[in-house]
Design a protein around this motif. Structure first.
Motif, PDB file in Angstrom:
ATOM      1  N   ASN A  48       0.842  -1.188   0.000  1.00 41.62           N
ATOM      2  CA  ASN A  48       0.000   0.000   0.000  1.00 41.62           C
ATOM      3  C   ASN A  48       0.885   1.248   0.000  1.00 41.62           C
ATOM      4  O   ASN A  48       1.543   1.560   0.980  1.00 41.62           O
ATOM      5  CB  ASN A  48      -0.904  -0.004   1.245  1.00 41.62           C
ATOM      6  N   GLU A  49       0.917   1.932  -1.137  1.00 41.50           N
ATOM      7  CA  GLU A  49       1.791   3.083  -1.279  1.00 41.50           C
ATOM      8  C   GLU A  49       1.168   4.356  -0.709  1.00 41.50           C
ATOM      9  O   GLU A  49       1.848   5.361  -0.533  1.00 41.50           O
ATOM     10  CB  GLU A  49       2.128   3.288  -2.752  1.00 41.50           C
ATOM     11  N   GLN A  50      -0.137   4.315  -0.429  1.00 42.33           N
ATOM     12  CA  GLN A  50      -0.802   5.493   0.111  1.00 42.33           C
ATOM     13  C   GLN A  50      -0.472   5.637   1.596  1.00 42.33           C
ATOM     14  O   GLN A  50      -0.467   4.665   2.345  1.00 42.33           O
ATOM     15  CB  GLN A  50      -2.312   5.388  -0.064  1.00 42.33           C
ATOM     16  N   SER A  51      -0.208   6.851   2.007  1.00 46.23           N
ATOM     17  CA  SER A  51       0.088   7.098   3.406  1.00 46.23           C
ATOM     18  C   SER A  51      -1.190   7.060   4.228  1.00 46.23           C
ATOM     19  O   SER A  51      -2.272   7.345   3.735  1.00 46.23           O
ATOM     20  CB  SER A  51       0.768   8.456   3.558  1.00 46.23           C
ATOM     21  N   ARG A  52      -1.039   6.711   5.477  1.00 41.12           N
ATOM     22  CA  ARG A  52      -2.179   6.650   6.381  1.00 41.12           C
ATOM     23  C   ARG A  52      -2.662   8.063   6.714  1.00 41.12           C
ATOM     24  O   ARG A  52      -1.861   8.990   6.859  1.00 41.12           O
ATOM     25  CB  ARG A  52      -1.802   5.930   7.673  1.00 41.12           C
ATOM     26  N   PRO A  53      -3.981   8.253   6.859  1.00 37.29           N
ATOM     27  CA  PRO A  53      -4.481   9.570   7.254  1.00 37.29           C
ATOM     28  C   PRO A  53      -4.296   9.787   8.749  1.00 37.29           C
ATOM     29  O   PRO A  53      -4.244   8.840   9.537  1.00 37.29           O
ATOM     30  CB  PRO A  53      -5.973   9.482   6.909  1.00 37.29           C
ATOM     31  N   SER A  54      -4.189  11.018   9.154  1.00 37.19           N
ATOM     32  CA  SER A  54      -4.183  11.337  10.585  1.00 37.19           C
ATOM     33  C   SER A  54      -5.570  11.062  11.152  1.00 37.19           C
ATOM     34  O   SER A  54      -6.587  11.251  10.475  1.00 37.19           O
ATOM     35  CB  SER A  54      -3.797  12.802  10.796  1.00 37.19           C
ATOM     36  N   LEU A  55      -5.628  10.620  12.402  1.00 36.73           N
ATOM     37  CA  LEU A  55      -6.890  10.165  12.987  1.00 36.73           C
ATOM     38  C   LEU A  55      -7.148  10.814  14.334  1.00 36.73           C
ATOM     39  O   LEU A  55      -6.213  11.120  15.093  1.00 36.73           O
ATOM     40  CB  LEU A  55      -6.864   8.641  13.183  1.00 36.73           C
ATOM     41  N   SER A  56      -8.425  11.014  14.632  1.00 33.73           N
ATOM     42  CA  SER A  56      -8.872  11.449  15.954  1.00 33.73           C
ATOM     43  C   SER A  56      -9.724  10.343  16.564  1.00 33.73           C
ATOM     44  O   SER A  56     -10.629   9.839  15.910  1.00 33.73           O
ATOM     45  CB  SER A  56      -9.690  12.741  15.855  1.00 33.73           C
ATOM     46  N   VAL A  57      -9.430   9.977  17.799  1.00 33.05           N
ATOM     47  CA  VAL A  57     -10.183   8.941  18.513  1.00 33.05           C
ATOM     48  C   VAL A  57     -10.913   9.602  19.670  1.00 33.05           C
ATOM     49  O   VAL A  57     -10.286  10.267  20.504  1.00 33.05           O
ATOM     50  CB  VAL A  57      -9.258   7.827  19.042  1.00 33.05           C
ATOM     51  N   ILE A  58     -12.233   9.431  19.715  1.00 31.75           N
ATOM     52  CA  ILE A  58     -13.046  10.033  20.771  1.00 31.75           C
ATOM     53  C   ILE A  58     -13.482   8.954  21.758  1.00 31.75           C
ATOM     54  O   ILE A  58     -14.035   7.927  21.367  1.00 31.75           O
ATOM     55  CB  ILE A  58     -14.282  10.729  20.193  1.00 31.75           C
ATOM     56  N   ILE A  59     -13.231   9.211  23.039  1.00 37.85           N
ATOM     57  CA  ILE A  59     -13.661   8.319  24.116  1.00 37.85           C
ATOM     58  C   ILE A  59     -14.474   9.150  25.091  1.00 37.85           C
ATOM     59  O   ILE A  59     -13.967  10.129  25.646  1.00 37.85           O
ATOM     60  CB  ILE A  59     -12.457   7.684  24.842  1.00 37.85           C
TER      61      ILE A  59
END
Length: 388
Positions: A48-59
């Motif tokens: 997978n050559e696509q970079s991972r997106p930045s993520l927000s995790v809500i708890i």
């Protein structure tokens, strides 16, 4: 022994019904699951050559100091190749929770905000989620509960596999901790098979796993939980029901993408089912799923009634061949359902005793009936924030 047309035709019919009714089973319809797994395995095999997106995790947290202390380190120490933030939204004045969260304030991935004490006439849980989404720095948002923890440090990497331009909603899978009693673990998987199939075959209806990934922009543009803010619970169900669209919802079934739910207390387990009775009236697209569920229940119970009636009639009329056929049909039903159920349960690495599958399948409808009765007897004001 009597061998007449009644005995002959009755024996054939009862065995055929036993076979067909055993195949009318959510655990038998798992072709979609294997297809998804094969597709995901193939994608993993390709670089997978696509970079991972930045993520927000809500708890969201409400009197969850102990759970946060146990689980937050696993969230914050994810081996994720892009940036991520863990947002905890708690109630103002929850001193125990605040004391725990202060220990994590130095972590660059951690952010904490509060639900104001003045909030009224709306679900505090849904308000907390909305505040968390507003605080999110990134487009892709993961929502989960304080009572859950990722299975590994690769959880975010696995959840991000389906982040693509053509997706707007990603549904994850939860499992109960190993110490959880067998029946809740079985029922959780049983229900999940209906919901996953619905999400793949048409448009997702809801989820029974507290793990949903969605786009912040779409949530904000469509006013989040607008229209359902007064209902105390059902936040995951409403998210899926409102934002799911055909072909834009993904199931992430990788073992690394799962979360583990803490052992539920008896009260938590009962409340979960009672609150769903209040929520389901406000959800769309329930008809086809309910019809399939009811058909499955009729199949298993009418088959058993036919076997018992045949046993009684054959004994009274001394048709022993028919008696033997009815006994064989019962054994065949138990064996087929046990084999099919055990195989489907193993797809999620659950270790449940094979002999429990059949009695648990029979008991599900009666547990549901009990929950409906509990809902009927409950104070309906318990399900809404509008108390006046």
């Amino acid at each position: 022994m009597i061998l007449d047309e009644i005995t002959l035709y009755g024996s054939v019919i009862i065995i055929i019904v036993a076979i067909l009714s055993s195949l009318q089973n959510p655990f038998f319809r798992i072709g979609f699951l294997r297809k998804i797994k094969r597709s995901q395995d193939a994608e993993d095999a390709v670089e997978n050559e696509q970079s991972r997106p930045s993520l927000s995790v809500i708890i969201t947290a409400q009197d969850n100091a102990y759970e946060l202390e146990q689980h937050l380190p696993i969230y914050l120490n994810q081996a994720y190749e892009a940036d991520f933030q863990i947002i905890v939204v708690s109630e103002k004045g929850d001193n125990d929770t605040e004391d725990v969260l202060k220990r994590f304030e130095g972590n660059a991935h951690f952010y904490h905000t509060f639900v104001p004490n003045s909030s009224r006439y709306m679900s505090k849980k849904k308000l907390a989620i909305t505040l968390g989404v507003k605080a999110a720095k990134y487009e892709w948002v993961i929502l989960t509960d304080a009572s859950c923890q990722p299975v590994s440090e690769n959880w975010l990497n696995a959840m991000a596999e389906n982040c693509s331009d053509d997706k707007n909603l990603i549904l994850g899978i939860s499992q109960y901790a190993e110490d959880t009693k067998p029946y809740p673990r079985f029922e959780h998987i049983h229900t999940a098979y209906y919901l996953m199939r619905k999400a793949v075959k048409s448009i997702a209806y809801r989820t029974n796993s507290p793990l949903v990934m969605f786009r912040k922009s779409e949530f904000m543009q469509q006013n989040g939980f607008s229209g359902d803010l007064d209902l105390v619970r059902g936040e995951y169900d409403f998210l899926v029901n409102k934002y799911a669209r055909k072909s834009s919802t993904a199931l992430e079934l990788s073992p690394d993408a799962r979360i583990i739910e803490d052992v539920p207390t008896k009260r938590t387990w009962i409340n979960k089912h009672i609150f769903y009775q209040a929520t389901r009236k406000h959800l769309r697209r329930s008809l086809s799923l309910r019809l399939l569920y009811n058909l499955d229940q009729w199949a298993i119970h009418l088959n058993l009634l036919l076997i018992l009636a045949t046993l009684a009639l054959s004994i009274i009329t001394q048709r022993w061949i028919l008696t033997a056929s009815a006994g064989f049909a019962l054994i065949l039903t138990i064996l087929l359902r046990t084999i099919i159920g055990k195989k489907a349960i193993r797809e999620f690495d659950e270790n449940l005793s094979a002999w429990k599958v059949f009695p648990y399948e029979i008991s599900i409808v009666w547990h549901n009936l009990l929950n409906i009765i509990r809902y009927w007897r409950a104070d309906k004001y318990d399900f809404t924030s509008h108390k006046l």
